[in-house]
Structure formats: structure tokens, C-alpha cells
Design an enzyme around this catalytic site. Sequence first.
Site, short mmCIF file in Angstrom:
data_model
loop_
_atom_site.label_atom_id
_atom_site.label_comp_id
_atom_site.label_asym_id
_atom_site.label_seq_id
_atom_site.Cartn_x
_atom_site.Cartn_y
_atom_site.Cartn_z
N HIS A 198 0.96 -1.17 -0.04
CA HIS A 198 -0.19 -0.06 0.07
C HIS A 198 0.92 1.17 0.00
CE1 HIS A 198 -2.24 -3.21 1.90
NE2 HIS A 198 -3.23 -2.93 1.17
S1 FES Z 1 1.68 -0.74 3.19
FE1 FES Z 1 0.23 -2.03 3.61
S2 FES Z 1 0.93 -3.56 4.30
FE2 FES Z 1 2.91 -2.19 4.12
#
Ligand code: FES
Length: 233
Positions: A198
Site C-alpha cells: 500500500h
Molecule cells: S503498506 Fe500496507 S502492508 Fe505495507
Amino acid sequence: MNCLRTTAARALRPRTIAPLTTARYANGASTSHFDDTSEYKSPFASPEPRTTTKIPDFSKYRGGSTSGNKLFGYFMVGTMGALSAAGAKATIQDFLVNMSASADVLAMAKVEVNLSAIPEGKNVIIKWRGKPVFIRHRTPDEIEEANAVKVESLRDPQTDAERVKQPEWLVMVGVCTHLGCVPVGEAGDYGGWFCPCHGSHYDISGRVRRGPAPLNLEIPEYDFPEEGKLIIG
Ligand code: FES
């Protein structure tokens, strides 16, 4: 004919069985019972009073004194209590030993790493308790960069000194604090680690600088028992 009359008159005459007395109470109730004067004599009755409830003599089984009996009672209670306590202790001890981790599990709880095999400026990933652990041999420039960051600007404020025991060795659990992905080393906007799941960015001290991760990368328990040796766990 006269004989028949006499017989019939005898049959109709009321019979006197036993004298009854009637007791009358204050509330008007009454009861009848046989007269006390009537007496029944059993043909098997003995003229002498019978002694069928003879109590045996227990005197030879009894202790000499009351205090001696008490002493024996206390001794038995104390001995039984001590034996019961010892049995309970042994049972609980066996149970706890059975529940504790076995030797192979304990061996897996700690990992020993030879640091001389990790050159400066390089990352190594090892497995510890099923998780990846990042070990970074930092350069002097990286240490300086980590210390130059303004702690107040961080989402999870921590100085670099709070995250390392020896500045050149950075040891962290390699699990993103967002949703648990494994970040990629030497990547991201801050020269540390980048989580592609993410888009979380960590700096060269493993502190989160951008993205959804709420916390810095976790520091595990570790120690340097001697020069060039690291023990994690
Ligand atoms: S940024 Fe979502 S799991 Fe690492």
C-alpha cells in the site's frame, strides 16, 4: 321350644369384652382405652429382668491419657497434610513442566548471527520465530542521516539512538506495521525500506515516513554477547 328360646336369648345378650375407660379433654374431645388394670402375662416372660443390652468393655483399647491421644491425632493430621502437600506439589510441577516449551522449541526461540559475514552497507534477512528479521550494517553516512531527522516531524516519534544498540547495526522485524507485508530493502523515498502493498516508506532507521503504516518497524529483543556476534531473541 323352651330350649330354642334360651339359646336365642343368649345369642342376643350383649357381650362384655373388656372394661373401657373414657378420657374427656378440655376441648370436648374424648378417647377411650383399655383399663390399666388389665394385664397380659406372656408365657415366655422371665421372672428376672433380662440384660440383653450388655455394653462390651473397650477399656483395653483405650489410650492411657487424653493428652497422648491428642498428640497422636496431631501427628497423624500433620503427617497426612505434609504427604498431601508433597503429592500436590509433584503433580503441579509435572503439569507445568509438561506445558513448558520443549528444548527444540527453545532452541528456535533464539538465533545466532555471525556479523563478520555482513559487509558494510548491506542488508541480510534471517528467519526468526517464523518472521523475517532485517539486519543492516549501516555506513557512517547512513547513521548521520538517521540522526539528522527531526523526531517531532515523525508519525511515530523515535530517535535513532532509541532504535539501535550499536549505531552501525540496525536490527528490525521485517513486517510492515500496516497490514503485515514484507517491505523491500534499499527502496522508497527515504533510502530505507518500501512496502509495495500500500506504499509505506521507511527511512534508514526503519521509521515510517510516508504511507498508511501507523508505526515504525518493530525492534526485536537482541544482544551482542561478544564482538562480531548477534543473538536475536
Ligand atoms: S503498506 Fe500496507 S502492508 Fe505495507
